[in-house]
Scaffold this motif. Structure first.
Motif, PDB file in Angstrom:
ATOM      1  N   ILE A 188       0.903  -1.166   0.000  1.00 50.63           N
ATOM      2  CA  ILE A 188       0.000   0.000   0.000  1.00 50.63           C
ATOM      3  C   ILE A 188       0.929   1.199   0.000  1.00 50.63           C
ATOM      4  O   ILE A 188       1.533   1.536   1.022  1.00 50.63           O
ATOM      5  CB  ILE A 188      -0.919   0.009   1.232  1.00 50.63           C
ATOM      6  N   SER A 243      -1.330   6.605  -0.402  1.00 46.79           N
ATOM      7  CA  SER A 243      -2.525   5.858  -0.814  1.00 46.79           C
ATOM      8  C   SER A 243      -3.502   5.702   0.347  1.00 46.79           C
ATOM      9  O   SER A 243      -3.115   5.682   1.511  1.00 46.79           O
ATOM     10  CB  SER A 243      -2.142   4.476  -1.327  1.00 46.79           C
ATOM     11  N   ARG A 244      -4.768   5.556  -0.001  1.00 49.06           N
ATOM     12  CA  ARG A 244      -5.802   5.286   1.001  1.00 49.06           C
ATOM     13  C   ARG A 244      -5.948   3.787   1.180  1.00 49.06           C
ATOM     14  O   ARG A 244      -5.869   3.015   0.231  1.00 49.06           O
ATOM     15  CB  ARG A 244      -7.144   5.886   0.555  1.00 49.06           C
ATOM     16  N   ASN A 272      -7.943   0.692   1.331  1.00 48.05           N
ATOM     17  CA  ASN A 272      -9.259   0.248   0.854  1.00 48.05           C
ATOM     18  C   ASN A 272      -9.789  -0.784   1.842  1.00 48.05           C
ATOM     19  O   ASN A 272      -9.418  -1.960   1.790  1.00 48.05           O
ATOM     20  CB  ASN A 272      -9.139  -0.341  -0.557  1.00 48.05           C
ATOM     21  N   GLU A 273     -10.661  -0.351   2.747  1.00 45.21           N
ATOM     22  CA  GLU A 273     -11.114  -1.225   3.822  1.00 45.21           C
ATOM     23  C   GLU A 273     -11.847  -2.458   3.296  1.00 45.21           C
ATOM     24  O   GLU A 273     -11.654  -3.571   3.805  1.00 45.21           O
ATOM     25  CB  GLU A 273     -12.017  -0.453   4.786  1.00 45.21           C
ATOM     26  N   GLU A 307     -11.503  -3.994   0.379  1.00 47.18           N
ATOM     27  CA  GLU A 307     -10.552  -4.892  -0.271  1.00 47.18           C
ATOM     28  C   GLU A 307      -9.680  -5.615   0.748  1.00 47.18           C
ATOM     29  O   GLU A 307      -9.471  -6.832   0.663  1.00 47.18           O
ATOM     30  CB  GLU A 307      -9.684  -4.092  -1.241  1.00 47.18           C
ATOM     31  N   ARG A 349     -15.153  -5.640   8.757  1.00 47.41           N
ATOM     32  CA  ARG A 349     -14.486  -4.343   8.808  1.00 47.41           C
ATOM     33  C   ARG A 349     -14.301  -3.841  10.240  1.00 47.41           C
ATOM     34  O   ARG A 349     -13.496  -2.945  10.476  1.00 47.41           O
ATOM     35  CB  ARG A 349     -15.263  -3.337   7.962  1.00 47.41           C
ATOM     36  N   ARG A 390     -12.797  10.594   5.143  1.00 42.28           N
ATOM     37  CA  ARG A 390     -12.071  10.098   3.960  1.00 42.28           C
ATOM     38  C   ARG A 390     -11.413   8.750   4.191  1.00 42.28           C
ATOM     39  O   ARG A 390     -11.189   7.994   3.255  1.00 42.28           O
ATOM     40  CB  ARG A 390     -11.011  11.116   3.521  1.00 42.28           C
ATOM     41  N   GLY A 391     -11.082   8.415   5.420  1.00 41.24           N
ATOM     42  CA  GLY A 391     -10.489   7.116   5.711  1.00 41.24           C
ATOM     43  C   GLY A 391      -9.054   7.202   6.183  1.00 41.24           C
ATOM     44  O   GLY A 391      -8.575   8.255   6.627  1.00 41.24           O
TER      45      GLY A 391
END
Length: 215
Positions: free
Chosen positions: A26, A30-31, A33-34, A36, A45, A67-68
């Motif tokens: 990752i 980069s964010r 992706n929960e 994925e 999750r 946004r994460g």
């Protein structure tokens, strides 16, 4: 009773997610992706978010409201600040290792150096695990658990920032030579030389990272 983090699903997710971050799977910036990542790990999750919060507490992730979670990107100021702290901690640890090391410690330090060279000669990059293993062996020899814990957190963040930079074979060779020289200083019980070698080593690593960033 809630199980300890390291035994829970969240604890397992911490280990896997930390590996993905530190190896650049990752990439920085980069964010996460929960959906994925949760599917990859075969968990819901909920435990994943607990793992994300844990890694955020170690500053390996940054939580952005609405946004994460994001992997921090490298910046010159971050690199300089981290190496200021790392130098203070690891020079002290090198001095202590020279004073407190045992024969078992020296064997372990030599083993890691030898494994690093075997990987290098086989054409494999100098993996972060072996770099961390060497510094961990030095910290074990220093027998200062509080310094060791702080160094671990700083080293992780350095590895994270380096994950987005290209490998430099000449830098890898120089690092192995520095490690060999550190082992000799520790074996000789020369605390001042061990500290000086560590300072020079970390200064070179910092300069190489800044050069890779073009700063």
């Amino acid at each position: 009773m809630t199980p300890p983090l390291h035994l829970s699903l969240a604890g397992q997710a911490v280990d896997v997610l930390r590996e993905q971050v530190l190896t650049g799977k990752i990439p920085p910036g980069s964010r996460v992706n929960e959906v994925e990542v949760a599917q990859q790990l075969g968990i819901s999750r909920g435990p994943l978010r607990e793992a994300i919060r844990h890694l955020a507490s170690e500053r390996l992730l940054v939580l952005v409201p609405h946004r994460g979670a994001f992997v921090p990107d490298a910046g010159a100021d971050d690199v300089r600040a981290l190496f200021e702290l790392r130098t203070a901690l690891e020079c002290a640890a090198a001095e202590l290792a020279a004073s407190r090391r045992t024969d078992v410690d020296l064997v372990r330090l030599r083993e890691v150096c030898a494994e690093s060279r075997r990987n290098y000669r086989a054409g494999q990059p100098f993996p972060y695990r072996l770099d961390l293993a060497f510094h961990q062996a030095l910290l074990d020899a220093a027998r200062s658990p509080h310094i060791a814990e702080q160094v671990r957190l700083v080293q992780q963040r350095v590895v994270l920032l380096r994950s987005g930079l290209e490998d430099d074979p000449s830098h890898q060779q120089a690092s192995m030579e520095d490690h060999d020289e550190l082992v000799r200083a520790v074996e000789d019980g020369d605390a001042a030389r061990a500290s000086a070698v560590m300072r020079r080593h970390l200064s070179r690593v910092c300069a190489q990272m800044l050069a890779s960033l073009g700063r």
